[in-house]
Design an enzyme around this catalytic site. Structure first.
Site, mmCIF file in Angstrom:
data_model
loop_
_atom_site.group_PDB
_atom_site.id
_atom_site.type_symbol
_atom_site.label_atom_id
_atom_site.label_comp_id
_atom_site.label_asym_id
_atom_site.label_seq_id
_atom_site.Cartn_x
_atom_site.Cartn_y
_atom_site.Cartn_z
ATOM 1 N N GLU A 110 42.822 49.033 37.044
ATOM 2 C CA GLU A 110 42.764 49.106 38.538
ATOM 3 C C GLU A 110 43.850 50.007 39.159
ATOM 4 O OE1 GLU A 110 42.871 44.657 38.769
ATOM 5 O OE2 GLU A 110 41.161 44.963 39.932
ATOM 6 N N GLU A 130 38.850 40.856 32.032
ATOM 7 C CA GLU A 130 39.200 39.652 32.917
ATOM 8 C C GLU A 130 38.517 38.451 32.591
ATOM 9 O OE1 GLU A 130 39.495 42.908 34.102
ATOM 10 O OE2 GLU A 130 41.286 43.126 35.540
#
Ligand code: NAI
Length: 708
Positions: A110, A130
């Site tokens: 990210e 994740e």
């Protein structure tokens, strides 16, 4: 500036270096440091472009997972919010080039996507893993990745969670260039090349977002795939929802949707359970009286005795890790059969693309078949996997004692026998240990390591380390009948049978536990392992059964009819040529008949009762094991169940599940069963005590750890 982040300059290019070893996780202090650096870069007229790089062996490998637990338990507030920081990087007036080596996972990717460009070492990997912790990317990952990589690739990465190579990332536009040689020098040169030019902001890019008509089938297929392959998990579906929002809403609105979904996942029982399993797999390596400094016995060569189902699988596990194996059998025919099975299994792996032909050939060269104990004096470790029977095991261990060099580890793969008695056949009980593999041994991750009375600490430490080396999770257990996993599995399967005898259908029992998340229902599992295994053991121990205590009857009767399960073509189910289970009305009829003869009252049984009866049977036995000290901690039992028995990781293991349900509730239900079904359901004293004290199994383990 935080000391976790340094800002230096190479003439007109600023270099931000993150130094938070070992993996540059985004711990508190890191975002603050990056934020300060960006501000300085904006304000420094001498800087034309910037490079952000990780110090040490990797870029940012992800968020600090410990922080998640602190957030959900209210112990921490986030410091500099990550999402706004990423906007600040993207809004930097000078182009920011992210230079990636090692891994850019989760928050790391990210962060990288908020830069204007990304360059990477060819060996780098990127990913949004994740979902493996029951989460979704929470800092714009589901919004920026589809903009860079396209919707289909982003969906695959965020919902599946698997990393991709730098080459793949370049192909899909996540990376702009691969840099051979010195990464920093290459990144600085790249930055200089783009200085002064308009810098693309990922969040403003739209060209890869596709149209509603193009995206609809992608999302539909992804949802179907997730429901099938990640059964019961909410995070993959949430990730897909968030990416759908990326295609339909503005970036800001999409981030808002992502934030909400992230929070739902973060506070869910699923995510807490998966994080528990993640840390649990590391925790089980810690053994209070076997400290880290315990000397390790180098295992550079091994022998396996018995080339049957288990011996073959164990041999594969060892040679896959590069450890040469002397494989002993009693006669040539058995040896040839064992080797042929190993070869067939490897050929299948090549066909499925798991191994290359060359890898397999190299592995096969490491196996040296033999019919004698010659050469056993040279090996560092022996694993015995002959037929289950005390007399034979003792005979083999006597031979090992005579033939092996001093200091060699003598391990048994027994699943039921007493390790101390096996050790008594040798003059060196300190060298004897149980290494209980699970079938198929080359695939299943669990290794129960059974500690005998006299087992040396160096032998324990070595086996724990070896488990890691061969890609397994080693869990140390005590020497009781069935050890930890199978001892608990007995009551679990007993209840499954009782339920059928009380009126539930075979499919209803298996279906309820499958829906709960078990990889397979308990009756189908019995068919897979062979119903005759338990039948033979029960026959041997029948004299120990207490008169008047109910025993399951259906499975023994099925065995008497020759219905041993898959291997005989029928057990609880019928099997077709592809070994697919088919419900068998004959079994349903027979069970009703046997139940009538035994005067077992028939009734409607709900899926909830099926789950409670079977899972709480695990929990109650687990509580006894914990109290008796045969498992070191509650989490050890959880890791055994998740890795060896198909227990759903998103429920954290049986003990974690009980803790999450609340031990008072579990205890009350078990008391009910006790009243209805008698002494087999007597609540474990530890469960009673913890329920009354309002505590959890985890509390008990923590208190014990503190007392040790
Ligand atoms: P198996 O029957 O497939 O293989 C046993 C092999 O040992 C046979 O090939 C036999 O010829 C050989 N053997 C017997 N005496 C020998 C000797 N003196 N020297 C060399 N080889 C000898 O049995 P399986 O299933 O592999 O079980 C082996 C052990 O592993 C048993 O103790 C069993 O309880 C345990 N185990 C089995 C599991 C399973 O799922 N099958 C799971 C975990 C443990």
């Amino acid at each position: 500036m935080s000391d976790l982040v340094q800002l230096t300059k190479d003439n007109d290019v600023a270099i931000i270096t993150i130094n938070n070893p070992p993996v540059n996780a985004l711990s508190p202090g890191v975002p603050e440091g990056i934020s300060d650096a960006i501000e300085q870069i904006n304000n420094d007229p001498g800087v034309k472009a910037a490079v952000l790089i990780g110090g040490g062996r990797t870029f940012v490998a992800g968020a600090d997972i410990k922080e998640f637990g602190k957030i959900t338990s209210g112990k921490t507030q986030r410091g500099v919010a990550f999402l706004p920081l990423l906007l600040r990087i993207e809004d930097c007036r000078k182009p920011v080039v992210m230079a990636i080596h090692g891994t850019a996972f989760g928050g790391g990717l990210e962060l990288a996507m908020a830069g204007h460009y990304r360059v990477a070492a060819p060996s780098a990997q990127v990913g949004q893993p994740e979902v493996k912790l029951g989460l979704i990317p929470g800092a714009g990952g589901t919004q920026r990745l589809p903009r860079l990589a396209g919707v289909a690739k982003a969906v695959e990465m965020c919902a599946g969670g698997n990393p991709i190579t730098a080459q793949d990332a370049l192909k899909f536009g996540i990376l702009d260039r691969l840099i051979e040689g010195d990464l920093l020098a290459g990144a600085v040169a790249f930055a200089r090349g783009v200085a002064g030019k308009p810098a693309p902001k990922t969040r403003e890019r739209k060209e890869k977002l596709g149209t509603a008509a193009q995206n609809a089938p992608i999302f539909a297929a992804a949802r179907e795939n997730a429901r099938k392959k990640q059964r019961g998990l909410m995070a993959p579906l949430a990730a897909i929802d968030a990416m759908e929002a990326a295609t339909k809403l503005s970036f800001e609105e999409g981030c808002e949707t992502e934030r909400k979904l992230f929070a739902e996942c973060l506070f869910s029982d699923q995510s807490k359970a998966l994080i528990h399993v993640f840390f649990g797999e590391r925790e089980v390596a810690k053994i209070p009286d076997v400290p880290k400094e315990t000397p390790i016995i180098p295992v550079n060569s091994a022998a396996v005795v018995g080339a049957g189902t288990m011996g073959g699988g164990i041999t594969m596990a060892l040679v896959n890790a590069g450890i040469p194996v002397l494989l002993k059998e009693t006669d040539q025919a058995a040896l040839d059969r064992g080797l042929a099975t190993i070869q067939k299994n490897y050929a299948n792996s090549v066909k499925r693309g798991r191994f290359t032909q060359q890898f397999v050939e190299e592995r096969l060269k490491l196996i040296k078949p033999t019919l004698r104990y010659d050469g056993f004096d040279a090996v560092d470790m022996v694993i015995e996997a002959v037929f289950e029977g005390m007399a034979l095991k003792k005979e083999v261990f006597g031979e090992l004692d005579r033939n092996c060099k001093p200091g060699a580890i003598l391990a048994s793969n027994t699943s039921t026998l007493n390790i101390d008695e096996i050790a008594s056949a040798t003059q060196r009980p300190q060298a004897v240990i149980g290494t209980h593999f699970f079938s198929p041994a080359n695939v299943m991750r669990l290794l129960e390591i059974v500690r005998g009375k006299a087992t040396g600490k160096d032998v324990i430490a070595t086996c724990m380390q070896l488990s890691k080396k061969i890609g397994k999770v080693g869990v140390l257990v005590g020497n009781c009948r069935g050890f930890v996993g199978n001892r608990m599995f007995g009551p679990y399967r007993r209840e499954a049978q009782f339920l059928v005898e009380e009126g539930a259908s075979v499919e209803a029992v298996d279906g309820a536990l499958y829906d709960y998340g078990m990889a397979m229902g308990p009756l189908a599992t019995g068919d897979l392992a062979g119903l005759d295994v338990g039948w033979r053991i029960r026959k041997e121990y029948r004299h120990l059964e207490k008169p008047g205590v109910r025993q399951p009857l259906a499975e023994d009767r099925l065995c008497e009819m020759g219905r041993y399960g898959q291997k005989s073509g029928a057990g609880w189910y019928k099997y077709d040529a592809e070994r697919r289970a088919i419900p068998d009305p004959e079994v349903a009829k027979l069970v009703r008949q046997w139940a009538a003869e035994a005067v077992i009252q028939q009734r409607q049984i709900s899926a909830q009762e099926i789950v409670d009866r079977c899972i709480y049977a695990l929990v109650n036995e687990g509580a006894r094991i914990l109290q008796e000290g045969y498992a070191l901690r509650a989490v050890d039992i959880d890791i055994i169940y998740v890795n060896g028995y198909g227990f759903p990781a998103h429920r954290g293991g049986p003990m974690w599940y009980a803790d999450t349900t609340g031990l008072k509730k579990v205890y009350d239900r078990i008391r009910e069963f006790h009243q209805q079904h008698g002494e087999l359901w007597e609540p474990a004293p530890l469960l009673k005590r913890l329920a009354e004290e309002g505590k959890t199994f985890a509390d008990f383990s923590k208190d014990q750890g503190a007392a040790a």
